[in-house]
Motif scaffolding. Structure first.
Motif, short mmCIF file in Angstrom:
data_model
loop_
_atom_site.label_atom_id
_atom_site.label_comp_id
_atom_site.label_asym_id
_atom_site.label_seq_id
_atom_site.Cartn_x
_atom_site.Cartn_y
_atom_site.Cartn_z
N CYS A 121 4.32 5.50 -7.47
CA CYS A 121 4.15 4.48 -6.69
C CYS A 121 3.01 3.51 -6.92
O CYS A 121 1.83 4.07 -6.92
CB CYS A 121 4.07 4.89 -5.06
SG CYS A 121 3.80 3.47 -3.90
N THR A 166 1.40 7.94 -5.49
CA THR A 166 2.05 9.16 -5.32
C THR A 166 3.30 9.35 -6.15
O THR A 166 4.10 8.26 -6.31
CB THR A 166 2.59 9.32 -4.06
OG1 THR A 166 1.54 9.22 -3.15
CG2 THR A 166 3.51 10.48 -3.52
N THR A 176 0.85 -1.50 0.00
CA THR A 176 -0.17 -0.02 0.02
C THR A 176 0.62 1.08 -0.16
O THR A 176 0.40 2.33 0.03
CB THR A 176 -1.02 0.04 1.12
OG1 THR A 176 0.06 -0.20 2.34
CG2 THR A 176 -1.91 -1.26 1.32
N THR A 177 2.06 1.16 0.16
CA THR A 177 3.07 2.15 0.14
C THR A 177 4.53 2.01 -0.48
O THR A 177 4.54 0.74 -0.83
CB THR A 177 3.54 2.78 1.57
OG1 THR A 177 4.19 1.47 2.36
CG2 THR A 177 2.31 3.03 2.43
N CYS A 178 5.16 3.04 -1.04
CA CYS A 178 6.32 2.67 -1.53
C CYS A 178 7.33 3.55 -0.87
O CYS A 178 7.16 4.67 -0.29
CB CYS A 178 6.52 3.17 -3.18
SG CYS A 178 5.35 2.28 -4.26
N TYR A 179 8.67 3.22 -0.67
CA TYR A 179 9.60 3.83 0.08
C TYR A 179 10.54 4.77 -0.89
O TYR A 179 10.71 4.13 -2.07
CB TYR A 179 10.86 3.25 0.67
CG TYR A 179 11.60 4.05 1.51
CD1 TYR A 179 11.52 4.55 2.56
CD2 TYR A 179 12.95 3.94 0.79
CE1 TYR A 179 12.45 5.45 3.18
CE2 TYR A 179 14.20 4.91 1.62
CZ TYR A 179 13.36 5.46 2.67
OH TYR A 179 14.57 6.55 3.20
N LYS A 200 11.17 8.67 2.98
CA LYS A 200 10.02 8.18 3.57
C LYS A 200 9.10 7.35 2.86
O LYS A 200 9.38 7.47 1.49
CB LYS A 200 9.14 9.48 4.30
CG LYS A 200 8.64 10.41 2.94
CD LYS A 200 7.81 11.60 3.68
CE LYS A 200 7.02 12.15 2.55
NZ LYS A 200 6.15 13.60 3.29
N ASP A 201 8.08 6.46 3.35
CA ASP A 201 7.21 6.07 2.57
C ASP A 201 6.14 6.87 2.07
O ASP A 201 5.56 7.82 2.86
CB ASP A 201 6.23 4.93 3.36
CG ASP A 201 7.39 3.73 3.84
OD1 ASP A 201 8.23 3.40 2.77
OD2 ASP A 201 6.84 3.10 4.76
N VAL A 202 5.53 6.63 0.67
CA VAL A 202 4.57 7.46 0.24
C VAL A 202 3.52 6.53 -0.01
O VAL A 202 3.73 5.51 -0.40
CB VAL A 202 4.94 8.30 -1.06
CG1 VAL A 202 6.06 9.21 -0.42
CG2 VAL A 202 5.48 7.33 -2.34
N ALA A 203 2.10 6.87 -0.22
CA ALA A 203 1.21 6.32 -0.67
C ALA A 203 0.93 5.93 -1.90
O ALA A 203 1.80 6.37 -2.88
CB ALA A 203 -0.18 7.13 -0.32
N LEU A 204 0.28 4.92 -2.57
CA LEU A 204 -0.05 4.37 -3.66
C LEU A 204 -0.61 5.47 -4.64
O LEU A 204 -1.02 6.41 -4.14
CB LEU A 204 -0.99 3.26 -3.83
CG LEU A 204 -0.46 1.94 -3.13
CD1 LEU A 204 -1.85 0.88 -3.32
CD2 LEU A 204 0.54 1.38 -3.70
N SER A 258 1.04 -0.78 -6.88
CA SER A 258 1.28 -1.95 -6.15
C SER A 258 2.40 -3.02 -6.50
O SER A 258 2.74 -3.81 -5.80
CB SER A 258 -0.17 -2.60 -6.28
OG SER A 258 -0.50 -3.22 -7.60
#
Length: 617
Positions: A547, A534, A519-522, A528-532, A549
């Motif tokens: 970002c 992004t 559900t996130t990518c670094y 930092k992690d960002v949301a799908l 899946s």
């Protein structure tokens, strides 16, 4: 039209027990009823046997040979050449040998009953045959073989008697599968007969026609001539007997008939009898006899499916091809005519619309040989493997496509045991199989290109241990050839009283846990992690990435948020996110966080985390 079943039912109330066999002609013992099938005729044959002592198999075989189990066929169309009409399923007539008046009297029935009701017709014929046999043997015999003499009298002429007797008895030996006028089945299982020998010998005719029988018609029924060339013999005319093979032969030998044909062809196997020499003028076609040869074909024009067999077409065509070559007759429809086509001063229509002229002429031009394989088949599907206890029964079946040029019928196209061929099967079911090496014939007539089913009952034999058998069968056209693939029917048999082995319950395959989609990518650029979905402009190559899946993918399509580089006035150039710059305007530290500049920044740490790069004044 009243159906056969209805006719039998309506007459049951009036038949009673009349027409007892005279004391001196009573049978010594009773033969076992063996005729099977769902046709009311099957029950009638067996009931008449019980009443008269005449074997049911014999009665059924006569009915098959003479009418193909049809009660009504003799009422359709005119009898050929003035011959007495065939009356009922047993082909009684006004001829002395089959006199319907005498037969009805012996049975205690009226002529109307015997003519219209099939059971009364069978009973009357049985009484007549029984009387003939009793005159010869002193009683009504149980043994089928003892009826050859009675069959001879039933046929009439001495030669016709041998023909009828051979046909009737040989059909009992090989078994019969047929159907009545309503399409209901009749089965006569094969029966071994003692000392069965043909009374007929083969001869080469004066005309030289190969493979035919010579039996001259009465000299009162044709004109002597000396025709010998194509200028004198120009046409060949195809006729339908409107009766049986033996009855036609008998009629042409009757001096009062005043009719004849050169040849007569049998339906079941194409056997040919020549009765008038080609050089003489047979009286077969009214005012069209002088320059023609006439060929009669057993059967009735109203029932072509039962009578116009592949064997008849083939053997007749071979004869016509031979005659055409001998006399120089063109092999076309202008010279090979039906009776209904010929300008013969009559209103006859035979061989009728059911005669397949296209097939026939193709065979004539090929001298009786088809252009495609006559008999060929391929397996389309078969019943599943079965498991039985000893003594249990099951229906199995095979479906095959007719890949040849000849149609399959319910009597002559059969499944036969193989590997080894014609072996007695352990799965024989009495009353269902034709014989121990012939499980069944085709369930229905099957034309070329169609799929035919062959179904039958298997009865599991006794075994001491559970055994899987491979019952192998193959198609056979009786008297012609074996053909098609060998079909393997797997049948597992266990000892009687032993429960079937339970089918093991399969161990269920564990269902793997669902794959957790990220559900996130670094982002290394943002640390930092960002949301799908992004999108970030990378610090390493300045390219945009989104970002997903499946991780970072190039491009900005479908972005719900963006983190881009920031333009620095102090440096006069864009800088990547997480870059910290000390502004020239106020000496304050600012950090590019992907959405713009943020401040303040102390000790090199901005709101987005540590600075990746720092620029001071």
């Amino acid at each position: 039209m009243r159906t056969l079943a209805g006719a039998l039912l309506s007459m049951t109330l009036v038949l009673g027990c009349a027409g007892e066999v005279p004391e001196e002609a009573r049978p010594a013992t009773q033969a076992q009823a063996v005729v099977q099938g769902d046709s009311p005729l099957a029950a009638a044959f067996n009931e008449v046997q019980a009443e008269t002592g005449v074997p049911a198999e014999l009665l059924a075989s006569i009915a098959f040979v003479e009418t193909r189990f049809s009660q009504s066929v003799g009422f359709d169309g005119d009898p050929a050449h003035g011959a007495p009409r065939t009356l009922g399923v047993m082909a009684l007539s006004e001829l002395p040998e089959r006199d319907v008046v005498r037969a009805a009297a012996l049975a205690g029935r009226t002529v109307e009953e015997v003519t219209r009701d099939p059971r009364a017709n069978i009973l009357a014929a049985a009484r007549l045959l029984g009387a003939y046999a009793a005159e010869e043997h002193g009683n009504v015999p149980v043994e089928i073989e003892a009826y050859r003499g009675a069959l001879g009298r039933y046929a009439g002429d001495a030669f016709a008697s041998e023909t009828l007797a051979d046909d009737v008895l040989s059909n009992i030996e090989r078994g019969i599968r047929g159907a009545d006028d309503d399409g209901l089945s009749i089965l006569v299982p094969a029966h071994d007969l003692r000392g069965l020998e043909s009374g007929i010998g083969y001869a080469t005719l004066a005309a030289g026609t190969p493979g035919t029988l010579w039996n001259p018609a009465s000299t009162s029924n044709y004109a002597n001539a000396s025709r010998s060339s194509g200028t004198q013999i120009k046409y060949i005319v195809i006729h339908t007997v409107q009766g049986s093979y033996s009855s036609c032969i008998s009629w042409f030998k009757n001096p009062s008939a005043k009719v004849s044909a050169h040849y007569v062809v049998r339906s079941s196997d194409g056997q040919i009898t020549q009765m008038v020499d080609d050089s003489d003028v047979a009286w077969h076609d009214a005012c069209f006899n002088t320059n023609s040869i006439g060929i009669e074909h057993e059967g009735f024009i109203a029932d072509p499916g039962r009578w116009y067999s592949d064997a008849m077409y083939r053997q007749s065509a071979r004869l016509v091809a031979w005659l055409a070559d001998r006399y120089g007759i063109p092999k076309d429809r202008a010279h090979i005519l039906g009776h209904g086509d010929a300008p013969d001063c009559s209103d006859h229509t035979d061989p009728g619309s059911g005669w397949n002229w296209t097939k026939y002429m193709d065979l004539v031009r090929g001298a009786g040989a088809p252009t495609a394989p006559g008999y060929a088949a391929s397996l389309t599907r078969q019943s599943a493997a079965v498991s039985l206890a000893a003594g249990e029964e099951a229906v199995v079946w095979v479906e095959l496509r007719n890949d040849g040029s000849a149609s399959w019928d319910i009597n002559d196209t059969r499944l036969g045991t193989t590997e080894p061929q014609d072996r007695d099967s352990a799965f024989y079911k009495a009353g269902n199989w034709i014989s121990r090496n012939r499980p069944t014939g085709a369930d229905a007539a099957t034309v070329p290109g169609a799929v035919g089913r062959f179904s039958f009952v298997v009865r599991a034999p006794a075994v001491t241990t559970t055994t899987t058998f491979h019952e192998k069968v193959r198609l056979v056209q009786e008297g012609v050839t074996w053909f098609g693939p060998t079909v393997d029917l797997a049948i597992t048999v266990r000892p009687s009283g032993v429960a079937p082995t339970p089918t093991p319950t399969p161990t269920p395959t564990p269902t793997p846990p669902p794959v957790q989609q990220p559900t996130t990518c670094y982002s290394a650029t943002l640390a930092k992690d960002v949301a799908l979905n992004t999108c970030v402009q990378s610090a390493s190559d300045a390219a945009w990435y989104r970002c997903s899946s499946d991780g970072w993918v190039a491009g900005q399509t479908g972005c719900t948020a963006r983190f881009a580089w920031c333009q620095s006035a102090t440096l006069g150039a864009p800088v990547a996110p997480r870059t910290c710059v000390q502004a020239a305007s106020d000496n304050v530290w600012y950090q590019c966080n992907g959405t713009g500049w943020v401040s303040p920044v102390s000790s090199g740490a901005g709101p987005a985390g540590r600075c990746s790069t720092m620029y001071s004044r």
